[in-house]
Design an enzyme around this catalytic site. Structure first.
Site, PDB file in Angstrom:
ATOM      1  N   PHE A  34       0.819  -1.213   0.000  1.00 49.87           N
ATOM      2  CA  PHE A  34       0.000   0.000   0.000  1.00 49.87           C
ATOM      3  C   PHE A  34       0.848   1.256   0.000  1.00 49.87           C
ATOM      4  O   PHE A  34       0.491   2.255  -0.602  1.00 49.87           O
ATOM      5  CB  PHE A  34      -0.924   0.005   1.235  1.00 49.87           C
ATOM      6  CG  PHE A  34      -2.167  -0.816   1.061  1.00 49.87           C
ATOM      7  CD1 PHE A  34      -3.400  -0.202   1.000  1.00 49.87           C
ATOM      8  CD2 PHE A  34      -2.105  -2.186   0.946  1.00 49.87           C
ATOM      9  CE1 PHE A  34      -4.567  -0.949   0.841  1.00 49.87           C
ATOM     10  CE2 PHE A  34      -3.256  -2.948   0.791  1.00 49.87           C
ATOM     11  CZ  PHE A  34      -4.485  -2.321   0.733  1.00 49.87           C
ATOM     12  N   HIS A 120      -6.113  -6.859  10.268  1.00 52.05           N
ATOM     13  CA  HIS A 120      -6.707  -5.798   9.457  1.00 52.05           C
ATOM     14  C   HIS A 120      -7.859  -6.309   8.599  1.00 52.05           C
ATOM     15  O   HIS A 120      -8.257  -5.665   7.632  1.00 52.05           O
ATOM     16  CB  HIS A 120      -5.634  -5.137   8.589  1.00 52.05           C
ATOM     17  CG  HIS A 120      -4.578  -4.444   9.392  1.00 52.05           C
ATOM     18  ND1 HIS A 120      -3.340  -4.091   8.884  1.00 52.05           N
ATOM     19  CD2 HIS A 120      -4.554  -4.028  10.688  1.00 52.05           C
ATOM     20  CE1 HIS A 120      -2.615  -3.506   9.825  1.00 52.05           C
ATOM     21  NE2 HIS A 120      -3.337  -3.454  10.928  1.00 52.05           N
ATOM     22  N   SER A 201       7.217  -7.045   7.066  1.00 56.13           N
ATOM     23  CA  SER A 201       6.501  -5.925   7.676  1.00 56.13           C
ATOM     24  C   SER A 201       7.484  -4.803   7.991  1.00 56.13           C
ATOM     25  O   SER A 201       8.586  -5.052   8.501  1.00 56.13           O
ATOM     26  CB  SER A 201       5.801  -6.362   8.967  1.00 56.13           C
ATOM     27  OG  SER A 201       5.216  -5.246   9.622  1.00 56.13           O
TER      28      SER A 201
END
Length: 258
Positions: A34, A120, A201
């Site tokens: 993203f 999420h 991450s």
């Protein structure tokens, strides 16, 4: 001993591994991060949850974006990183996957849904914000494509009337509360781990990114596998700045199907 060999040794010694995965594990499946160039946040301002609930136009724009990005996600398949974690689970070493991703690729790789903790949410289906009834995306998308019809929950309440709640993809949006059950499960899994693998991450999104630090604090070994440096590299037992699929695949023997 190389870093990859050291990773293999630590995995071999562990009995209760928990993996924490971010967008980096899925970029090798063709799903853009993203935040990276070309990611959706570089093209559009995120729609806040409060705005989504309050505004029909915000909901329409959200579904337009969903349809625009859905082809990439629906065509994506688990890569060697996903398959390597599934192999560790098959061997009885991996006990849970805590993921920031919403693509469902861990489940598709063979890890049971109840062993994947989605912090999420999940973008592969939708749910009513009021009663949590699950909806498949195909009919919703078809109706929206035809006439930009916003989906409304049709589940019957105890009164016999339809729920009428707003339907949204089952993801956690900006401004939306983190899922209590998933956060509790992630906390419990982290406390029980003897090896915590933080994979792909950036470890900057909190409260989710607090789990690797918690694992280290309660005595687990912490391994970070990510292409870029993270703020937690300094406390990790092992840090590998490497490609995820090839690294984990070399250790587990996981390969892509022909």
């Amino acid at each position: 001993m190389s870093q990859t060999e050291e990773l293999g040794r630590l995995i071999e010694e562990a009995t209760r591994i928990v993996a924490f995965t971010g967008a980096g594990i899925s970029t090798e499946s063709g799903i853009p991060d993203f935040r990276s160039p070309g990611g959706i946040w570089t093209k559009y301002k995120p729609i806040d949850f409060g705005e989504f609930v309050a505004s029909e136009e915000a909901r329409r724009e959200s579904w337009r974006r969903k349809i625009g990005s859905d082809r990439t996600m629906s065509n994506a398949k688990p890569n060697r990183g996903h398959l390597a974690l599934a192999e560790l689970r098959r061997l009885g070493k991996l006990h849970a996957v805590i993921t920031q991703n919403v693509d469902g690729l861990h489940q598709e790789s063979g890890i049971p849904d109840d062993e994947v903790i989605e912090l999420h949410g999940n973008a592969t289906y939708a749910a009513c914000l009021d009663c949590r009834q699950r909806y498949e995306l195909e009919p919703i998308v078809a109706a929206f494509r035809e006439r930009e019809e916003l989906p409304v929950c049709t589940r019957q309440a105890t009164s016999g009337a339809p729920c009428g709640g707003i339907i949204k993809t089952a993801t956690i949006s900006f401004g939306q509360a983190m899922p209590e059950v998933a956060m509790r499960r992630a906390h419990e899994a982290t406390l029980a781990a003897d090896l915590f693998l933080a994979i792909g991450s950036s470890l900057v999104v909190y409260p989710a990114a607090g789990f690797p630090a918690l694992a280290k604090q309660v005595g687990a070994r912490l391994i970070i596998l990510n292409r870029e440096a993270t703020d937690l590299d300094g406390i990790a037992d092992l840090v590998l700045h490497a490609e995820i699929g090839p690294t984990l695949g070399a250790i587990t023997g996981a390969t892509l199907p022909n």
